[in-house]
Write an enzyme that holds these catalytic residues in place. Structure first.
Site, mmCIF file in Angstrom:
data_model
loop_
_atom_site.group_PDB
_atom_site.id
_atom_site.type_symbol
_atom_site.label_atom_id
_atom_site.label_comp_id
_atom_site.label_asym_id
_atom_site.label_seq_id
_atom_site.Cartn_x
_atom_site.Cartn_y
_atom_site.Cartn_z
ATOM 1 N N GLY A 26 13.400 59.451 7.099
ATOM 2 C CA GLY A 26 14.307 58.463 6.539
ATOM 3 C C GLY A 26 15.627 59.121 6.162
ATOM 4 O O GLY A 26 15.951 60.218 6.644
ATOM 5 N N CYS A 53 15.820 62.408 -8.126
ATOM 6 C CA CYS A 53 17.254 62.691 -8.034
ATOM 7 C C CYS A 53 17.901 62.596 -9.417
ATOM 8 O O CYS A 53 18.743 63.427 -9.780
ATOM 9 C CB CYS A 53 17.929 61.747 -7.048
ATOM 10 S SG CYS A 53 17.617 59.997 -7.362
#
Length: 294
Positions: free
Chosen positions: A16, A129
């Site tokens: 992805g 993240c």
């Protein structure tokens, strides 16, 4: 693409947005050799793009990694629900597995805070993240005062959040909260995530609020500046855009923009966790490679 037998062999699980950028970063590394990219659907657009880029691919999942190994480094850029299966399959192979999914499994590592642990552990967890952007700053603050409450709000562009990211939002919040508690020794932590459909797409932004007693402005500012500089060494698009240090309260906002490669600038969330992953892979592989080769 011919293999470079002088460098540790790396595998990327997932094709992805995160996987494609990982591939670019591994290929730019002078310390790693991309040996295989793994997916589960031979008709997926991502895997076809990777094949068109000239990289070896397979659509047979983790079984293909075990059969084609041994490998030195495996990056897991799939989803939290699959990661435990991947570690179970790779545990006995000797590979270092770097988890970019928010499972909370493995040894939690944030470069600049405890990056040295990548050399001694084989199952590394990169939190999220938001965790990679917030924890260096929050850890720096916690060295200068004792937080009683921490709130972290991450805002990213909808376009930078793939299907796996959206499906794993609950795990993202839980794993990030746990990691912040661990690195700051703060019990009361709240983590929130926003996906913005705004146009133009906004950069990845993390706003942090810390409540603490006996806050001294100068030491806190110095520590935050040092932490930001350390992150920029591997994620150049990281910057502190706002900082207020008041009695009992610290407010910090950081933004991360993607620099270089094929990522759009707003995909700083992908850039920072992938940059951290490759840095840790280089450190882990370098340490083990020195042990194996004279």
């Amino acid at each position: 693409m011919a293999a470079d037998e002088t460098r540790p062999r790396a595998v990327v699980l997932g094709a992805g947005m995160i996987g494609i950028d990982l591939i670019d970063k591994v290929c730019r590394s002078t310390k790693l050799d991309l040996a295989l990219v793994v997916g589960r659907d031979c008709d997926s657009l991502g895997l076809r793009r990777v094949a068109d880029m000239g990289h070896p691919t397979t659509s047979h999942g983790i079984d293909a990694v075990v059969d084609a190994g041994p490998f030195d480094i495996v990056f897991d850029a799939t989803n939290a629900d699959s990661h435990a299966e991947h570690w179970a399959a790779l545990r006995s192979t000797g590979a270092t597995l770097i988890d970019l999914t928010p499972t909370g499994l493995g040894t939690v590592v944030v470069p600049g805070v405890n990056g040295h642990r990548s050399a001694v552990h084989r199952h590394l967890n990169l939190v999220s993240c938001g965790g990679q952007a917030a924890i260096p700053v929050l850890h720096a603050i916690a060295q200068r005062c004792t937080p009683t409450y921490i709130e972290v709000v991450s805002t990213g562009a909808s376009a930078s959040a793939g299907r796996a990211t959206r499906l794993n939002l609950d795990q993202y919040i839980a794993t990030t909260s746990t990691a912040i508690r661990t690195f700051t020794d703060t019990r009361d932590v709240k983590v929130m995530v926003n996906l913005s459909p705004a146009r133009p797409a906004p950069p990845f932004r993390v706003a942090m609020t810390v409540l603490a007693d006996r806050v001294r402005s100068a030491p806190v500012r110095t520590s935050i500046a040092a932490a930001a500089e350390a992150v920029r060494a591997y994620a150049p698009g990281f910057k502190v855009t706002s900082l207020a240090v008041d009695p009992g309260r610290i407010s910090v906002v950081v933004e991360v923009t993607a620099c270089g490669g094929r990522l759009p600038r707003h995909a700083g969330s992908v850039d920072i966790i992938n940059a951290a992953a490759v840095l840790l892979a280089e450190q882990a592989a370098g340490s083990r490679w020195r042990e194996l080769r004279p």
